[in-house]
Design a protein around this motif. Structure first.
Motif, mmCIF file in Angstrom:
data_model
loop_
_atom_site.group_PDB
_atom_site.id
_atom_site.type_symbol
_atom_site.label_atom_id
_atom_site.label_comp_id
_atom_site.label_asym_id
_atom_site.label_seq_id
_atom_site.Cartn_x
_atom_site.Cartn_y
_atom_site.Cartn_z
ATOM 1 N N LEU A 118 -6.517 0.132 -6.748
ATOM 2 C CA LEU A 118 -6.139 -1.261 -6.540
ATOM 3 C C LEU A 118 -7.380 -2.109 -6.319
ATOM 4 O O LEU A 118 -8.414 -1.601 -5.920
ATOM 5 C CB LEU A 118 -5.230 -1.387 -5.303
ATOM 6 C CG LEU A 118 -3.940 -0.578 -5.317
ATOM 7 C CD1 LEU A 118 -3.248 -0.696 -3.957
ATOM 8 C CD2 LEU A 118 -3.029 -1.043 -6.429
ATOM 9 N N CYS A 149 -7.643 0.886 -0.951
ATOM 10 C CA CYS A 149 -7.381 0.226 -2.236
ATOM 11 C C CYS A 149 -8.133 0.924 -3.364
ATOM 12 O O CYS A 149 -7.574 1.185 -4.433
ATOM 13 C CB CYS A 149 -7.766 -1.250 -2.173
ATOM 14 S SG CYS A 149 -6.610 -2.248 -1.214
ATOM 15 N N LEU A 158 0.825 -1.209 0.000
ATOM 16 C CA LEU A 158 0.000 0.000 0.000
ATOM 17 C C LEU A 158 0.858 1.257 0.000
ATOM 18 O O LEU A 158 0.546 2.229 -0.690
ATOM 19 C CB LEU A 158 -0.960 -0.008 1.189
ATOM 20 C CG LEU A 158 -2.046 -1.079 1.136
ATOM 21 C CD1 LEU A 158 -2.861 -1.077 2.420
ATOM 22 C CD2 LEU A 158 -2.943 -0.892 -0.081
#
Length: 83
Positions: free
Chosen positions: A66, A61, A17
């Motif tokens: 993501l 995310c 991350l």
């Protein structure tokens, strides 16, 4: 687009991350503002990602472009191989 890699430990999740945030050109404060977290909280989550709520993880995310995928692991891939 960067190749995806398996995340097998909490530490690997934090590194992934952080890497994605930096690749997106965002500071912790900027990403935190997008997802409703303080810079200090985001920093703590990057360092100790075991403290994430699933909702926070999905929000981060999503903000970084993501996706999470779940599937069978590759042969020979175990949590110990990530250390």
């Amino acid at each position: 687009m960067a190749r995806s890699s398996p995340v097998l430990t909490a530490a690997a999740l934090g590194r992934a991350l952080q890497s994605a945030r930096r690749a997106a050109g965002l500071t912790q404060a900027q990403l935190g503002a997008r997802v409703g977290l303080s810079q200090a909280r985001l920093s703590a989550l990057e360092r100790q990602p075991g403290a994430f709520s699933f909702e926070q993880l999905l929000s981060i995310c999503s903000s970084l472009g993501l996706e999470l995928s779940i599937g069978p692991s590759d042969a020979g891939t175990t949590p110990d191989s990530d250390r």
